[in-house]
Write an enzyme that holds these catalytic residues in place. Structure first.
Site, PDB file in Angstrom:
ATOM      1  CE  LYS A  21      15.621   0.673  -2.795  1.00 49.04           C
ATOM      2  NZ  LYS A  21      14.678  -0.273  -2.175  1.00 49.04           N
ATOM      3  N   GLY A  91      12.600  -6.355  -0.999  1.00 43.53           N
ATOM      4  CA  GLY A  91      11.198  -6.632  -0.696  1.00 43.53           C
ATOM      5  C   GLY A  91      10.295  -6.249  -1.852  1.00 43.53           C
ATOM      6  NE  ARG A 120      11.518  -6.411   4.485  1.00 42.78           N
ATOM      7  CZ  ARG A 120      11.666  -5.444   3.597  1.00 42.78           C
ATOM      8  NH1 ARG A 120      12.705  -5.438   2.782  1.00 42.78           N
ATOM      9  NH2 ARG A 120      10.767  -4.492   3.522  1.00 42.78           N
ATOM     10  CB  SER A 162       1.659  -2.056   1.963  1.00 45.79           C
ATOM     11  OG  SER A 162       2.606  -2.689   1.117  1.00 45.79           O
ATOM     12  CG  ASP A 295      11.369   3.572   1.974  1.00 45.51           C
ATOM     13  OD1 ASP A 295      11.037   2.728   2.834  1.00 45.51           O
ATOM     14  OD2 ASP A 295      11.109   3.447   0.768  1.00 45.51           O
TER      15      ASP A 295
HETATM   16  C1  S3P Z   1       7.908   0.451  -1.828  1.00 45.33           C
HETATM   17  C2  S3P Z   1       6.945   0.591  -0.847  1.00 45.33           C
HETATM   18  C3  S3P Z   1       7.263   0.754   0.581  1.00 45.33           C
HETATM   19  C4  S3P Z   1       8.703   1.185   0.778  1.00 45.33           C
HETATM   20  C5  S3P Z   1       9.647   0.364  -0.048  1.00 45.33           C
HETATM   21  C6  S3P Z   1       9.342   0.520  -1.514  1.00 45.33           C
HETATM   22  C7  S3P Z   1       7.483   0.270  -3.222  1.00 45.33           C
HETATM   23  O1  S3P Z   1       7.083  -0.472   1.260  1.00 45.33           O
HETATM   24  O2  S3P Z   1       9.063   1.118   2.140  1.00 45.33           O
HETATM   25  O3  S3P Z   1      10.992   0.760   0.179  1.00 45.33           O
HETATM   26  O4  S3P Z   1       8.332   0.402  -4.138  1.00 45.33           O
HETATM   27  O5  S3P Z   1       6.313  -0.005  -3.447  1.00 45.33           O
HETATM   28  P1  S3P Z   1       5.639  -0.962   1.800  1.00 45.33           P
HETATM   29  O6  S3P Z   1       4.782  -1.300   0.660  1.00 45.33           O
HETATM   30  O7  S3P Z   1       5.954  -2.173   2.650  1.00 45.33           O
HETATM   31  O8  S3P Z   1       5.113   0.179   2.627  1.00 45.33           O
END
Ligand code: S3P
Length: 415
Positions: A21, A91, A120, A162, A295
């Site tokens: 993803k 998100g 969020r 993050s 995740d």
């Molecule tokens: C992601 C980063 C993570 C992860 C999300 C996907 C990404 O979130 O939990 O499912 O694709 O950069 P955070 O950046 O909030 O840690």
């Protein structure tokens, strides 16, 4: 739609896992910013990723779905879309697009999301972007309107780790030309950095092959770890070390894991992974190890429920602001299924006894990974496990039920 998982005999076979993803979102966004055409294979066709595909098309890119998992994206200068962009449940779509749009001078766009996404936090992205000179209307939550601007340089300390915040800043750097540097005391996933390397500077359309998603593979592989006699293989799995925390812990817990056929694919390491059932020992995961499995905590909690003894997973504050309050949802679901578990500050303590009663009706709070985790738990429990709102599984793993059934899992719809 409610689904129920029943005790299943040994799970065996090859689990076809869709594309990652995180990499799918990034391939679409970078393709939409690049000169020329990007050919993507293995793109995840889930609701979250389709939201990003529609978003970049609305911003001006040409997006073509040419076959299963095969997409072509031709970049162009992004322009103001006629309507707000709906990021759905995603998100990653929202936060990465906030960053990319912030650096496009003259672009004005409003981002919206569903009920969960609208709760969020977005300030973790908009605050550092504002330090670069970005302009937003709105607060910590969607809807937020972005007024694209010329931006200045930033040096950002990425705490909590993050990848979405880091990627938003890097994308703002790409669209504005501003210098961005990010320091991370704990490393977050580096797919943006790797894919930027593939596109080159300036971004130029290229071929991107996306590997299978370790966050989706977590469910059939944990199922193999808890159902006696199982052996499940995932081919072409993304084994970037910043994503494989779960598999390292499963191995420490006693799961028999074999990795073969490692190779580089579009800058990422991929391999075939086979997991064979063996009795599980409890684990102790410290906060430093959590970003590489952020995740996968719902899936890990299921493995811990079947281990004999107390497992502790520390440093889970971020789980409170995922698609649901995941820490609360995991504890409630485990307790509903007869497993003693508590949230102790930001740590999760699970008191496994080797077997699980099951029989719970699990509330998913619209969270895809809570739904898949508890359906996995029900494959080895004494009584069936039911989950509500299974529709949300389509945000990340649309063919989850078919893949699990293909291995011999008893998962079905209930009225
Ligand atoms: C992601 C980063 C993570 C992860 C999300 C996907 C990404 O979130 O939990 O499912 O694709 O950069 P955070 O950046 O909030 O840690």
């Amino acid at each position: 739609m409610k689904l129920v998982a029943n005790s299943s005999s040994a799970l065996r076979g090859i689990a076809p896992i869709p594309g990652d993803k995180s990499c799918s979102h990034r391939a679409l966004i970078l393709g939409a910013l690049a000169n020329g055409t990007t050919r993507i294979t293995g793109l995840l066709g889930s609701d979250d990723v389709l939201a990003t595909a529609r978003a970049v098309a609305a911003l001006g890119a040409t997006v073509k779905h040419v076959g299963p998992g095969e997409w072509q994206v031709t970049g162009s200068r992004w322009t103001t879309p006629a309507e707000p962009i709906d990021c759905g449940n995603s998100g990653t779509a929202a936060r990465l697009l906030l960053g990319a749009c912030a650096g496009v001078e003259g672009l004005t766009v409003t981002l919206t999301g569903d009920q969960s996404l609208s709760k969020r936090p977005m300030q973790r992205v908009t605050a550092p972007l504002e330090r670069m000179g970005a302009k937003f209307d709105g607060g910590d939550h969607l809807p937020i309107t972005v007024h694209g601007q010329a931006l200045g340089a930033i040096h950002h300390l990425n705490i909590p780790a993050s990848a979405q915040v880091k990627s938003a800043l890097l994308l703002a750097g790409v669209t504005s030309g501003a210098a961005v540097s990010v320091k991370e005391p704990l490393a977050s996933r580096d797919h943006s950095e790797i894919m930027l390397g593939e596109f080159g500077n300036p971004l130029t359309g290229c071929d991107i092959a996306i590997a299978s998603d370790p966050s989706s593979a977590a469910f059939p592989l944990v199922a193999a770890a808890i159902v006696p006699g199982s052996e499940v293989t995932v081919r072409g799995l993304l084994v970037n070390p910043l994503r494989t925390g779960l598999y390292e812990v499963l191995e420490q817990m006693g799961g028999a894991i074999a990795l073969t056929n490692e190779q580089l694919q579009s800058g990422e390491i991929v391999a075939d992974l086979t997991l064979r059932h063996a009795p599980l020992q409890p684990c102790h995961v410290t906060a430093a190890n959590v970003p590489a499995m952020i995740d996968e905590i719902p899936a890990l909690a299921v493995a811990c429920a079947y281990a004999d003894g107390e497992s502790v997973i520390e440093g889970l504050a971020e789980l409170r602001v995922k698609e649901s309050d995941r820490l609360g949802a995991i504890v409630a679901g485990l307790v509903a299924c007869g497993v003693a578990a508590i949230a102790d500050g930001d740590a999760l303590r699970i008191f496994g006894r080797g077997t699980v009663r099951g029989g719970g009706k699990v509330v998913t709070h619209g969270d895809h990974r809570i739904a898949m985790a508890f359906l996995t738990l029900g494959l080895a429990s004494e009584q069936p496990v039911e989950v509500d709102q299974a529709e949300m599984i389509a945000t990340s793993f649309p063919n989850f039920v078919e893949v699990m059934q293909g291995l011999g899992a008893h998962i079905e719809e209930v009225a």
